[in-house]
Design a protein around this motif. Sequence first.
Motif, mmCIF file in Angstrom:
data_model
loop_
_atom_site.group_PDB
_atom_site.id
_atom_site.type_symbol
_atom_site.label_atom_id
_atom_site.label_comp_id
_atom_site.label_asym_id
_atom_site.label_seq_id
_atom_site.Cartn_x
_atom_site.Cartn_y
_atom_site.Cartn_z
ATOM 1 N N CYS A 22 -7.014 2.449 1.021
ATOM 2 C CA CYS A 22 -5.906 3.036 1.792
ATOM 3 C C CYS A 22 -6.394 3.953 2.912
ATOM 4 O O CYS A 22 -5.629 4.265 3.822
ATOM 5 C CB CYS A 22 -4.960 3.796 0.858
ATOM 6 S SG CYS A 22 -3.949 2.703 -0.144
ATOM 7 N N TRP A 35 -3.389 -0.023 5.455
ATOM 8 C CA TRP A 35 -2.411 0.253 4.400
ATOM 9 C C TRP A 35 -1.813 1.641 4.592
ATOM 10 O O TRP A 35 -2.409 2.495 5.240
ATOM 11 C CB TRP A 35 -3.079 0.180 3.023
ATOM 12 C CG TRP A 35 -3.587 -1.181 2.691
ATOM 13 C CD1 TRP A 35 -4.835 -1.673 2.924
ATOM 14 C CD2 TRP A 35 -2.860 -2.251 2.074
ATOM 15 N NE1 TRP A 35 -4.921 -2.966 2.493
ATOM 16 C CE2 TRP A 35 -3.731 -3.348 1.963
ATOM 17 C CE3 TRP A 35 -1.559 -2.373 1.605
ATOM 18 C CZ2 TRP A 35 -3.344 -4.555 1.398
ATOM 19 C CZ3 TRP A 35 -1.166 -3.579 1.041
ATOM 20 C CH2 TRP A 35 -2.057 -4.661 0.946
ATOM 21 N N MET A 36 -0.667 1.865 3.979
ATOM 22 C CA MET A 36 -0.072 3.201 3.978
ATOM 23 C C MET A 36 -0.904 4.099 3.066
ATOM 24 O O MET A 36 -1.735 3.599 2.305
ATOM 25 C CB MET A 36 1.391 3.145 3.538
ATOM 26 C CG MET A 36 1.616 2.667 2.129
ATOM 27 S SD MET A 36 3.375 2.588 1.648
ATOM 28 C CE MET A 36 4.024 1.382 2.771
ATOM 29 N N GLN A 40 1.669 7.254 -1.307
ATOM 30 C CA GLN A 40 2.918 6.581 -0.964
ATOM 31 C C GLN A 40 2.981 5.193 -1.618
ATOM 32 O O GLN A 40 4.019 4.799 -2.162
ATOM 33 C CB GLN A 40 3.039 6.477 0.554
ATOM 34 C CG GLN A 40 4.390 6.030 1.036
ATOM 35 C CD GLN A 40 4.480 6.044 2.558
ATOM 36 O OE1 GLN A 40 3.513 6.343 3.272
ATOM 37 N NE2 GLN A 40 5.640 5.712 3.067
#
Length: 161
Positions: A22, A35-36, A40
């Motif tokens: 991430c 990716w976020m 989250q």
Amino acid sequence: MIHLPVTFHVVPMETSHAEDICQWSYEPPYNIYGWMPWQQMEELGIEFGDARLRSEQYVSVLNDEGDLCGFAQLFPMEGVVRLGIGMRPELCGHGMGQHFVRAIVQAAVLRYPEREVDLEVLTWNQRAIRTYQKSGFTITDTYERMTPTGSKPFYCMVYEK
């Protein structure tokens, strides 16, 4: 920097690997593959942020030293396992892709021996397409598919055993 020859090993994705992935940052135009934030993803329970989905579909790709070099999703479909592949950004474009993809394909074939192996790739991503072709994939279809930024053209590529 990792130098060839390198051997890649496919292992179950650990939470620490998911957190690391991430944080990866790709240069444009490849930044669409980011990716976020991990927290989250975990809160929303999406993709490898969902512990069950992570254990069932996601794998990490490590080198001989145990360094995380990438990941893959082995998504089971009717008669097919569809690959989603991501390599650590700083390793991209250094000639390791073919070895990397072949390790993932081998893991997919071991897990799903009776299924065809395929993947989808944006048609503009010639770097990935060349790697997939060198790894035994052939373009079999072209179609439009929705992405976060609208409808985009994709190739479906099938692994030829």
